[in-house]
Write an enzyme that holds these catalytic residues in place. Structure first.
Site, PDB file in Angstrom:
ATOM      1  N   MET A   1      -8.295  -1.846  -4.943  1.00 53.91           N
ATOM      2  CA  MET A   1      -8.074  -2.840  -3.898  1.00 53.91           C
ATOM      3  C   MET A   1      -7.652  -2.140  -2.605  1.00 53.91           C
ATOM      4  O   MET A   1      -7.067  -1.056  -2.635  1.00 53.91           O
ATOM      5  CB  MET A   1      -6.995  -3.835  -4.315  1.00 53.91           C
ATOM      6  N   CYS A   2      -7.935  -2.751  -1.486  1.00 56.27           N
ATOM      7  CA  CYS A   2      -7.675  -2.171  -0.171  1.00 56.27           C
ATOM      8  C   CYS A   2      -6.549  -2.932   0.517  1.00 56.27           C
ATOM      9  O   CYS A   2      -6.069  -3.950   0.029  1.00 56.27           O
ATOM     10  CB  CYS A   2      -8.936  -2.226   0.681  1.00 56.27           C
TER      11      CYS A   2
END
Length: 265
Positions: A1-2
């Site tokens: 995830m960013c």
């Protein structure tokens, strides 16, 4: 995830969000607190708007915390609207073309989340991109493909509807592969005048998304997670929401891909 952050309002130095706060975006690149992956070191990117209609773009493959050029740019560049992203790859290569934000014409787009089974229908996803936009497909990510598909589905005239249709089309392909989670999305996009943000998931685990009005800076901060550890004054965006930010106002409406999903299935 960013992790990502965006600003819409009076001109602001990028460093006020990227580097200065205790839990700044660069700090989140190596110590995020609201996602499974604390480290987001697979590249970074900036898109910003000021006096020209098209955005400036700076992306690189280094971890955001280790690039002195990024800090220098953030200290010197002032913009009325900007978007910044630190990346944690979900499978595609670490390259500039795979770093967010993605830009096409006046539009910029960045995404946190995943599309289940994308590697199984990547060719089909690319074929959803119309001829007018396919030449702009430079990388291999699901995010860039989703953006370009939305561009061909009327993004310029109907940002919400285009994104609902594009998300539904990808979710339908994911469901066909049987790979979960089918769709998790916290995204931001802009045409240089309005900032849009989306929080959506096909399950109960939509990526985090918050916004806050800053009376001192005179504008909106929109973030994956608050950049102060206290987190006071932030509004959590409800799952299944589409946000529209002007320099002084916010409008939150339902984001419902289900109708389009039925047509795409």
């Amino acid at each position: 995830m960013c992790r990502w952050a965006a600003w819409q309002g009076a001109p602001l130095f990028l460093s006020e969000i990227l580097t200065a706060p205790a839990h700044s975006l660069i700090h989140q690149s190596r110590d995020a607190s609201e996602c499974k992956t604390a480290i987001n070191g697979d590249g970074f990117g900036l898109a910003w708007y000021d006096r020209r209609p098209t955005p400036g773009l700076y992306r690189d493959v280094y971890p955001a915390w280790s690039d002195p050029n990024l800090r220098s740019i953030a200290d010197q560049v002032q913009a009325r609207l900007f978007m910044a992203h630190v990346r944690a790859s979900t499978g595609t290569a670490t390259s500039r073309n795979n770093c967010h934000p993605f830009v096409h014409g006046i539009w910029s787009f960045m995404h946190n989340g995943q599309v289940g089974g994308f590697e199984r229908f990547r060719k089909a996803a690319d074929m959803m991109i119309d001829d007018a936009h396919y030449a702009h497909r430079k990388g291999a990510t699901d995010s860039e493909a989703l953006f370009l598909v939305a561009c061909g589905m009327g993004l310029e005239s109907d940002p919400k509807g285009a994104m609902e249709r594009a998300v539904a089309a990808f979710e339908a392909k994911s469901r066909a592969t049987g790979t979960t989670p089918h769709m998790r999305l916290a995204a931001a996009l802009s045409d240089g005048d309005t900032l849009y943000a989306i929080r959506y998931a096909s399950d109960d685990h939509a990526p985090s998304l918050y916004y806050r009005w800053n009376a001192v800076w005179q504008g909106w901060s929109v973030v994956s997670e608050p950049f102060e550890t206290a987190g006071e004054g932030w509004t959590e965006v409800p799952k299944g929401s589409f946000c529209r930010f002007t320099p002084t106002e916010v409008e939150v409406s339902p984001f419902d891909a289900s109708t389009s999903l039925e047509k795409a299935a």
